[in-house]
Design a protein around this motif. Sequence first.
Motif, PDB file in Angstrom:
ATOM      1  N   PHE A 167      -9.475 -10.568 -57.814  1.00 24.55           N
ATOM      2  CA  PHE A 167      -9.554  -9.609 -56.956  1.00 24.55           C
ATOM      3  C   PHE A 167     -10.804  -9.358 -56.093  1.00 24.55           C
ATOM      4  O   PHE A 167     -10.809  -8.844 -54.688  1.00 24.55           O
ATOM      5  N   ALA A 168     -11.953  -9.847 -56.369  1.00 27.86           N
ATOM      6  CA  ALA A 168     -13.233  -9.781 -55.576  1.00 27.86           C
ATOM      7  C   ALA A 168     -13.051 -10.926 -54.290  1.00 27.86           C
ATOM      8  O   ALA A 168     -13.376 -10.368 -53.313  1.00 27.86           O
ATOM      9  N   ALA A 169     -12.332 -11.887 -54.915  1.00 26.33           N
ATOM     10  CA  ALA A 169     -12.343 -13.052 -53.893  1.00 26.33           C
ATOM     11  C   ALA A 169     -11.308 -12.474 -52.846  1.00 26.33           C
ATOM     12  O   ALA A 169     -11.443 -12.672 -51.484  1.00 26.33           O
ATOM     13  N   LEU A 170     -10.326 -11.754 -53.416  1.00 30.79           N
ATOM     14  CA  LEU A 170      -9.214 -11.160 -52.396  1.00 30.79           C
ATOM     15  C   LEU A 170     -10.027 -10.127 -51.413  1.00 30.79           C
ATOM     16  O   LEU A 170      -9.614 -10.235 -50.241  1.00 30.79           O
ATOM     17  N   PHE A 171     -10.745  -9.323 -52.011  1.00 30.33           N
ATOM     18  CA  PHE A 171     -11.501  -8.414 -51.345  1.00 30.33           C
ATOM     19  C   PHE A 171     -12.417  -9.092 -50.114  1.00 30.33           C
ATOM     20  O   PHE A 171     -12.314  -8.785 -49.051  1.00 30.33           O
ATOM     21  N   ILE A 172     -12.941 -10.176 -50.418  1.00 28.04           N
ATOM     22  CA  ILE A 172     -14.025 -10.772 -49.500  1.00 28.04           C
ATOM     23  C   ILE A 172     -13.016 -11.316 -48.450  1.00 28.04           C
ATOM     24  O   ILE A 172     -13.521 -11.356 -47.134  1.00 28.04           O
ATOM     25  N   VAL A 173     -11.999 -12.120 -48.808  1.00 28.79           N
ATOM     26  CA  VAL A 173     -11.026 -12.922 -47.734  1.00 28.79           C
ATOM     27  C   VAL A 173     -10.619 -11.721 -46.799  1.00 28.79           C
ATOM     28  O   VAL A 173     -10.442 -11.941 -45.567  1.00 28.79           O
ATOM     29  N   MET A 174     -10.088 -10.577 -47.302  1.00 28.75           N
ATOM     30  CA  MET A 174      -9.458  -9.516 -46.521  1.00 28.75           C
ATOM     31  C   MET A 174     -10.731  -8.714 -45.675  1.00 28.75           C
ATOM     32  O   MET A 174     -10.336  -8.440 -44.459  1.00 28.75           O
ATOM     33  N   SER A 175     -11.815  -9.066 -45.966  1.00 26.40           N
ATOM     34  CA  SER A 175     -12.949  -8.168 -45.231  1.00 26.40           C
ATOM     35  C   SER A 175     -13.013  -9.335 -44.182  1.00 26.40           C
ATOM     36  O   SER A 175     -13.621  -8.655 -42.912  1.00 26.40           O
ATOM     37  N   THR A 176     -12.915 -10.523 -44.020  1.00 33.27           N
ATOM     38  CA  THR A 176     -12.953 -11.600 -43.022  1.00 33.27           C
ATOM     39  C   THR A 176     -12.028 -11.265 -41.993  1.00 33.27           C
ATOM     40  O   THR A 176     -12.282 -11.682 -40.705  1.00 33.27           O
ATOM     41  N   ILE A 177     -10.862 -10.624 -42.163  1.00 33.27           N
ATOM     42  CA  ILE A 177      -9.904 -10.200 -41.129  1.00 33.27           C
ATOM     43  C   ILE A 177     -10.241  -9.115 -40.734  1.00 33.27           C
ATOM     44  O   ILE A 177      -9.657  -7.921 -41.141  1.00 33.27           O
ATOM     45  N   SER A 178     -10.913  -9.156 -39.440  1.00 35.46           N
ATOM     46  CA  SER A 178     -11.308  -8.000 -39.095  1.00 35.46           C
ATOM     47  C   SER A 178     -11.200  -7.949 -37.454  1.00 35.46           C
ATOM     48  O   SER A 178     -11.427  -9.051 -36.939  1.00 35.46           O
ATOM     49  N   ILE A 179     -11.089  -6.779 -36.871  1.00 30.70           N
ATOM     50  CA  ILE A 179     -10.872  -6.917 -35.318  1.00 30.70           C
ATOM     51  C   ILE A 179     -11.775  -5.619 -34.677  1.00 30.70           C
ATOM     52  O   ILE A 179     -11.648  -4.523 -35.235  1.00 30.70           O
ATOM     53  N   ARG A 180     -12.566  -5.870 -33.927  1.00 38.11           N
ATOM     54  CA  ARG A 180     -13.541  -4.962 -33.324  1.00 38.11           C
ATOM     55  C   ARG A 180     -12.906  -4.731 -31.930  1.00 38.11           C
ATOM     56  O   ARG A 180     -13.300  -5.452 -31.073  1.00 38.11           O
ATOM     57  N   LEU A 181     -12.364  -3.542 -31.688  1.00 42.06           N
ATOM     58  CA  LEU A 181     -11.528  -3.140 -30.352  1.00 42.06           C
ATOM     59  C   LEU A 181     -12.489  -2.305 -29.555  1.00 42.06           C
ATOM     60  O   LEU A 181     -13.103  -1.319 -30.057  1.00 42.06           O
ATOM     61  N   GLY A 182     -12.615  -2.576 -28.325  1.00 40.51           N
ATOM     62  CA  GLY A 182     -13.204  -1.742 -27.488  1.00 40.51           C
ATOM     63  C   GLY A 182     -14.688  -1.586 -27.572  1.00 40.51           C
ATOM     64  O   GLY A 182     -15.060  -0.489 -27.369  1.00 40.51           O
ATOM     65  N   GLY A 183     -15.363  -2.489 -28.224  1.00 42.01           N
ATOM     66  CA  GLY A 183     -16.708  -2.473 -28.649  1.00 42.01           C
ATOM     67  C   GLY A 183     -16.915  -1.420 -29.699  1.00 42.01           C
ATOM     68  O   GLY A 183     -18.148  -0.748 -29.962  1.00 42.01           O
ATOM     69  N   GLY A 184     -15.945  -1.132 -30.497  1.00 44.08           N
ATOM     70  CA  GLY A 184     -16.118   0.032 -31.495  1.00 44.08           C
ATOM     71  C   GLY A 184     -17.023  -0.283 -32.499  1.00 44.08           C
ATOM     72  O   GLY A 184     -17.391  -1.651 -32.803  1.00 44.08           O
ATOM     73  N   LEU A 185     -17.868   0.844 -33.286  1.00 40.94           N
ATOM     74  CA  LEU A 185     -18.694   0.262 -34.155  1.00 40.94           C
ATOM     75  C   LEU A 185     -18.270   0.015 -35.358  1.00 40.94           C
ATOM     76  O   LEU A 185     -18.822  -0.794 -36.201  1.00 40.94           O
ATOM     77  N   VAL A 186     -17.034   0.312 -35.763  1.00 42.65           N
ATOM     78  CA  VAL A 186     -16.406   0.058 -37.105  1.00 42.65           C
ATOM     79  C   VAL A 186     -15.212  -0.926 -36.799  1.00 42.65           C
ATOM     80  O   VAL A 186     -14.469  -0.351 -36.070  1.00 42.65           O
ATOM     81  N   PRO A 187     -15.165  -2.133 -37.374  1.00 45.30           N
ATOM     82  CA  PRO A 187     -14.182  -3.134 -37.314  1.00 45.30           C
ATOM     83  C   PRO A 187     -12.756  -2.553 -37.784  1.00 45.30           C
ATOM     84  O   PRO A 187     -12.811  -2.020 -38.999  1.00 45.30           O
ATOM     85  N   PHE A 188     -11.626  -2.822 -37.488  1.00 48.83           N
ATOM     86  CA  PHE A 188     -10.560  -2.967 -38.171  1.00 48.83           C
ATOM     87  C   PHE A 188     -10.131  -4.003 -39.111  1.00 48.83           C
ATOM     88  O   PHE A 188     -10.527  -5.270 -38.741  1.00 48.83           O
ATOM     89  N   SER A 189      -9.980  -3.596 -40.517  1.00 44.90           N
ATOM     90  CA  SER A 189     -10.186  -4.929 -41.399  1.00 44.90           C
ATOM     91  C   SER A 189      -9.101  -4.455 -42.456  1.00 44.90           C
ATOM     92  O   SER A 189      -8.302  -3.248 -42.538  1.00 44.90           O
ATOM     93  N   LEU A 190      -8.900  -5.270 -43.342  1.00 43.76           N
ATOM     94  CA  LEU A 190      -7.781  -5.056 -44.351  1.00 43.76           C
ATOM     95  C   LEU A 190      -8.559  -4.877 -45.737  1.00 43.76           C
ATOM     96  O   LEU A 190      -7.966  -4.933 -47.070  1.00 43.76           O
ATOM     97  N   GLN A 191      -9.819  -4.327 -45.903  1.00 44.53           N
ATOM     98  CA  GLN A 191     -10.469  -4.142 -46.920  1.00 44.53           C
ATOM     99  C   GLN A 191      -9.792  -3.049 -47.733  1.00 44.53           C
ATOM    100  O   GLN A 191      -9.790  -2.967 -48.706  1.00 44.53           O
ATOM    101  N   THR A 192      -9.198  -2.026 -47.012  1.00 42.57           N
ATOM    102  CA  THR A 192      -8.583  -0.685 -47.650  1.00 42.57           C
ATOM    103  C   THR A 192      -7.393  -1.403 -48.529  1.00 42.57           C
ATOM    104  O   THR A 192      -6.974  -0.883 -49.482  1.00 42.57           O
ATOM    105  N   PHE A 193      -6.715  -2.377 -47.820  1.00 41.78           N
ATOM    106  CA  PHE A 193      -5.565  -2.739 -48.491  1.00 41.78           C
ATOM    107  C   PHE A 193      -6.019  -3.710 -49.827  1.00 41.78           C
ATOM    108  O   PHE A 193      -5.262  -3.588 -50.868  1.00 41.78           O
ATOM    109  N   ALA A 194      -7.093  -4.316 -49.636  1.00 36.49           N
ATOM    110  CA  ALA A 194      -7.712  -4.993 -50.774  1.00 36.49           C
ATOM    111  C   ALA A 194      -7.771  -4.182 -52.070  1.00 36.49           C
ATOM    112  O   ALA A 194      -7.572  -4.554 -53.329  1.00 36.49           O
ATOM    113  N   VAL A 195      -8.382  -2.862 -51.915  1.00 37.83           N
ATOM    114  CA  VAL A 195      -8.727  -1.784 -52.601  1.00 37.83           C
ATOM    115  C   VAL A 195      -7.324  -1.164 -53.115  1.00 37.83           C
ATOM    116  O   VAL A 195      -7.367  -0.979 -54.506  1.00 37.83           O
TER     117      VAL A 195
END
Length: 204
Positions: free
Chosen positions: A15-43
Amino acid sequence: MKTNNIRSLVFIALFAALFIVMSTISIRLGGGLVPFSLQTFAVVLSGLFLTPRNAFLSIFIVIVLSAFGLPLFSGQGGWATLTGYTAGFIFAFPFCALLLSLSVGRLLQSPSIKQNKVIAFIAFFIVFELFSSFFAYVPGIPWFMHVLSMSLPKALVASCYPFLLGDAIKSFVGAIVAVSLTPYIVHIRTSTVNKRMKETTITL
């Protein structure tokens, strides 16, 4: 006991590896400071399938590895990331997983959850929303404001409001997983505890 310890280590690493993988799936829209990611889904998944201790460790170990410079949070890592404007969210994640797992354990022992899938779905959704999303905002937003010297309204626009719909969708999917795979979840959670603890667990 040794078998249980080995299983715990395997699940923590998985599940640590799953969290890492889901952290790499991220999108930063409109120059936003915080990217959209699947980190919370891994949690969500960690808290759902793992015991509280293992759920906490599965996320905490990622933070430890990141402290050594590994880019594990949306391609970033090191002390700059762990003290940066998203640090409040990062350090909240292990505790989110811990509280979520504790709550899931309670739900799995509830007769209402066993007998009514609609009630089970609603209960899981609420738990996921509270502990994978809302709880992370509690330390995340104040730290975000502190590091960037930003007012609360601006911080909410930058680090909260755009993510609420995504959080709800992830909680919705998590609730579907929880209701659909309940027997497997119970089996995995109880496979890493000793015999005496199993005897006190109400299985489904």
